[in-house]
Scaffold this motif. Structure first.
Motif, PDB file in Angstrom:
ATOM      1  N   VAL A 121       0.837  -1.204   0.000  1.00 23.36           N
ATOM      2  CA  VAL A 121       0.000   0.000   0.000  1.00 23.36           C
ATOM      3  C   VAL A 121       0.870   1.251   0.000  1.00 23.36           C
ATOM      4  O   VAL A 121       1.758   1.406   0.834  1.00 23.36           O
ATOM      5  CB  VAL A 121      -0.942   0.021   1.218  1.00 23.36           C
ATOM      6  N   VAL A 122       0.624   2.116  -0.975  1.00 24.61           N
ATOM      7  CA  VAL A 122       1.286   3.431  -1.030  1.00 24.61           C
ATOM      8  C   VAL A 122       0.208   4.453  -0.696  1.00 24.61           C
ATOM      9  O   VAL A 122      -0.740   4.642  -1.462  1.00 24.61           O
ATOM     10  CB  VAL A 122       1.880   3.710  -2.427  1.00 24.61           C
ATOM     11  N   SER A 123       0.326   5.092   0.455  1.00 24.95           N
ATOM     12  CA  SER A 123      -0.707   6.022   0.900  1.00 24.95           C
ATOM     13  C   SER A 123      -0.713   7.283   0.036  1.00 24.95           C
ATOM     14  O   SER A 123       0.231   7.558  -0.711  1.00 24.95           O
ATOM     15  CB  SER A 123      -0.483   6.408   2.365  1.00 24.95           C
ATOM     16  N   SER A 124      -1.779   8.052   0.179  1.00 26.59           N
ATOM     17  CA  SER A 124      -1.936   9.282  -0.605  1.00 26.59           C
ATOM     18  C   SER A 124      -1.196  10.460   0.017  1.00 26.59           C
ATOM     19  O   SER A 124      -1.453  11.611  -0.339  1.00 26.59           O
ATOM     20  CB  SER A 124      -3.425   9.623  -0.739  1.00 26.59           C
ATOM     21  N   ALA A 125      -0.284  10.198   0.943  1.00 28.23           N
ATOM     22  CA  ALA A 125       0.476  11.265   1.593  1.00 28.23           C
ATOM     23  C   ALA A 125       1.260  12.076   0.552  1.00 28.23           C
ATOM     24  O   ALA A 125       1.609  11.572  -0.518  1.00 28.23           O
ATOM     25  CB  ALA A 125       1.438  10.669   2.624  1.00 28.23           C
ATOM     26  N   VAL A 126       1.533  13.335   0.898  1.00 28.74           N
ATOM     27  CA  VAL A 126       2.196  14.252  -0.047  1.00 28.74           C
ATOM     28  C   VAL A 126       3.521  13.682  -0.538  1.00 28.74           C
ATOM     29  O   VAL A 126       3.854  13.794  -1.728  1.00 28.74           O
ATOM     30  CB  VAL A 126       2.425  15.621   0.628  1.00 28.74           C
ATOM     31  N   GLU A 127       4.269  13.026   0.346  1.00 30.26           N
ATOM     32  CA  GLU A 127       5.583  12.518  -0.044  1.00 30.26           C
ATOM     33  C   GLU A 127       5.492  11.379  -1.066  1.00 30.26           C
ATOM     34  O   GLU A 127       6.498  10.994  -1.666  1.00 30.26           O
ATOM     35  CB  GLU A 127       6.367  12.051   1.183  1.00 30.26           C
ATOM     36  N   ASN A 128       4.285  10.854  -1.279  1.00 26.94           N
ATOM     37  CA  ASN A 128       4.108   9.758  -2.242  1.00 26.94           C
ATOM     38  C   ASN A 128       3.419  10.215  -3.527  1.00 26.94           C
ATOM     39  O   ASN A 128       2.980   9.387  -4.318  1.00 26.94           O
ATOM     40  CB  ASN A 128       3.279   8.633  -1.609  1.00 26.94           C
TER      41      ASN A 128
END
Length: 232
Positions: A121-128
């Motif tokens: 899972v790659v979260s929707s966080a800004v760094e991603n």
């Protein structure tokens, strides 16, 4: 998409370009994604809502903007509670990326051979945001199919995997589940293999339980806990 053998029955793309795009609405009365696995890789993007998914040996809740990257052989399917959600998915045969004497061949080969395990899972966080940007480009060309879309598609997949490597979004060894969870996952995969290879024959509950190495009563309990369906 899924037949009763726990395998996707739709041919993805064609022999020369084995990749397929799907748009999934979980509120559709016909929607159902039972626990299954395939050797293809799958990239899922949550467009709206939340989606609880069984991945490997546990449940994960994906939120709007999240990406889920599933490599070959991993059990996955609906979690216990399926909320209203819209998501898109691209499923592809990773062998389409393996090029002789190409520098990425070793990394991709290790992922196919399960020597490398990508973060699921790659979260929707800004760094991603770079992951999401590439994924959205991939989905767009798969939907629109502009001239040369096959080249764009392959390029975006390479770019996504390159980012996985650059950001070290992978493990050299898989996360170690508890002994109980691993045993149950192995037992379940053995039963699903039995169903797949004996699809045209009549299977009894006792045969499935014996394959799992459990009593029929306990097998029913374990199967239902993991898949949220009865063996029958």
């Amino acid at each position: 998409m899924i037949n009763s053998r726990k395998q996707e029955s739709v041919q993805r793309g064609n022999a020369f370009f084995p990749i397929q795009y799907y748009m999934i609405d979980t509120s559709n009365p016909l929607y159902n994604l039972p626990l299954h696995w395939h050797l293809d890789f799958e990239l899922i993007h949550i467009i709206q809502g939340n989606y609880t998914m069984f991945i490997g040996n546990s449940e994960r809740t994906l939120h709007q903007g999240d990406i889920c990257f599933i490599t070959g052989g991993i059990l996955h399917g609906d979690g216990k509670d399926v909320e209203k959600c819209l998501y898109e998915s691209v499923v592809f045969d990773p062998d389409m990326l393996r090029l002789k004497n190409y520098s990425s061949d070793e990394f991709i080969g290790k992922m196919i051979d399960r020597q490398i395990y990508a973060d699921t899972v790659v979260s929707s966080a800004v760094e991603n945001r770079d992951f999401l940007s590439i994924a959205l480009k991939l989905y767009k060309v798969m939907k629109d199919k502009p001239e040369g879309y096959e080249l764009f598609t392959t390029g975006f997949i390479f770019e996504f995997l390159g980012l996985v490597k650059e950001k070290k979004f992978y493990f050299e060894k898989p996360p170690v589940p508890s002994t109980g969870k691993k045993l149950r996952t192995d037992q379940l995969k053995a039963v699903l293999n039995l169903v797949q290879t004996s699809y045209n024959n009549s299977l009894s509950l006792e045969q499935m339980a014996e394959t799992a190495g459990l009593s029929p009563k306990y097998f029913c309990r374990v199967f239902r806990e993991m898949t949220h369906h009865t063996p029958v």
